[in-house]
Design an enzyme around this catalytic site. Structure first.
Site, short mmCIF file in Angstrom:
data_model
loop_
_atom_site.label_atom_id
_atom_site.label_comp_id
_atom_site.label_asym_id
_atom_site.label_seq_id
_atom_site.Cartn_x
_atom_site.Cartn_y
_atom_site.Cartn_z
N SER A 70 63.76 15.89 56.18
CA SER A 70 64.95 15.92 55.34
C SER A 70 65.71 14.62 55.52
O SER A 70 66.13 14.28 56.63
CB SER A 70 65.82 17.12 55.73
OG SER A 70 67.03 17.10 55.00
N GLY A 114 68.59 13.76 53.79
CA GLY A 114 69.92 13.88 53.23
C GLY A 114 69.92 13.60 51.74
O GLY A 114 69.07 14.11 51.00
N GLY A 147 66.69 12.91 49.76
CA GLY A 147 65.70 13.94 49.46
C GLY A 147 64.77 14.26 50.60
O GLY A 147 65.16 14.24 51.77
N GLY A 180 69.38 22.50 54.89
CA GLY A 180 68.06 22.46 55.53
C GLY A 180 67.41 23.83 55.57
O GLY A 180 66.18 23.94 55.47
N ASP A 181 68.21 24.88 55.72
CA ASP A 181 67.66 26.23 55.73
C ASP A 181 67.12 26.61 54.35
O ASP A 181 66.11 27.31 54.24
CB ASP A 181 68.74 27.23 56.17
CG ASP A 181 69.33 26.88 57.52
OD1 ASP A 181 68.60 26.33 58.36
OD2 ASP A 181 70.52 27.14 57.73
#
Length: 304
Positions: free
Chosen positions: A214, A216, A219, A245-246
């Site tokens: 990830s 931020g 992408g 993120g989840d």
């Protein structure tokens, strides 16, 4: 069914504070408490998408009672392991543009409580299509706790997604998780390399079968032995990034359950992650944003 394990769940408290500034007094315009922890957020997103999901988590004390009550009220399928300590809380202060998060360490688990968590996880694995392991390890857990859980999932022939960082991540790599999902800072901390692509390759050599990084606003970057793929939103998304993120992990797990590849998984994960930033609380997403981005995004395979 997708099974999520959250070894260190929490009662997530979100304060909405417009114009938040440190070292100042503020009036909270909204306060919301809900069951949380990364694996719980993953299951909440999957459930909202109509994907069957079940949470396994240890709960104890008055805060554990509050988490249990919210899981029931939200209709989230769950299986708990009773523990002696009080479940932790997290506090997120969201100002509409970004968020500040305070994480308590959580109660210490005894060796018997950790073994009970392993046993409870194993009890549900025969019905699972994917195993998701998310978040911090609680005090008292073995250093290779996630390695034990990864090995358990692989023993049942399941793809295993691991979203952890630091020593907990590194200790789990020899068990060969199917996908790990670090962010850019976690990649650098794990490898000492500032380049996400190079850092991902180091973690592949250490045991991960694939890496979904990830980045931020930039992408997602997926790296496996067969190649590298990238997908990013068209513009940065303002809001509360807690839980983004989840949402990525939820899209990843859903894709793995259907044997999808990176070209299908990455646009779905980026769209769902961005839609989560648009919602003030973790584990929820802004449906119009999700559908709009999902229809427009594509993944690009990068040259070697």
């Amino acid at each position: 069914m997708i099974l999520t394990v959250t070894p260190n769940p929490a009662l997530d408290v979100t304060y909405t504070v417009p114009g938040f500034r440190p070292h100042a007094s503020h009036r909270v315009t909204e306060a919301v408490a809900q069951a949380g922890g990364k694996g719980v957020n993953v299951a909440r997103v999957l459930t909202a998408l109509g994907r069957p999901a079940r949470c396994v988590l240890p709960l104890g004390g008055p805060t554990g009672d509050a988490v249990r009550a919210d899981l029931a009220a939200a209709g989230l399928d769950h299986a708990e392991v009773p523990v002696g300590g009080d479940t932790r809380r997290t506090v997120t202060v969201a100002d509409g543009t970004d968020a500040t998060v305070l994480n308590e360490p959580g109660p210490a688990l005894t060796p018997a409580e950790w073994d009970a968590l392993l046993d409870e996880t194993a009890r549900h694995l025969p019905q699972a299509a994917v195993l998701v392991l998310s978040g911090s390890l609680p005090p008292g857990a073995p250093a290779d706790g996630y390695g034990q859980l990864v090995a358990l999932g692989r023993r049942f022939g399941l793809p295993v997604v691991l979203d952890a960082d630091g020593p907990a991540l590194l200790a789990a790599l020899p068990a060969r998780p199917t996908v790990i999902k670090p962010n850019a800072a976690e990649l650098t901390a794990a490898t000492g390399l500032p380049d996400p692509r190079g850092a991902a390759r180091v973690l592949l050599r250490r045991g991960a079968e694939s890496v979904l990084a990830s980045l931020g606003p930039a992408g997602l970057l997926a790296v496996d032995p067969h190649g590298t793929w990238r997908c990013a939103p068209p513009a940065p998304v303002p809001g509360n990034p807690t839980g983004a993120g989840d949402a990525t992990v939820a899209a990843l797990a859903a894709g793995l359950s259907g044997n999808a590849g990176w070209p299908a998984i990455l646009p779905d994960a980026v769209a769902l992650s961005a839609a989560t930033v648009h919602h003030p609380r973790a584990g929820h997403f802004h449906t119009p944003t999700y559908h709009h981005l999902r229809a427009t995004l594509t993944a690009t395979r990068l040259p070697h």
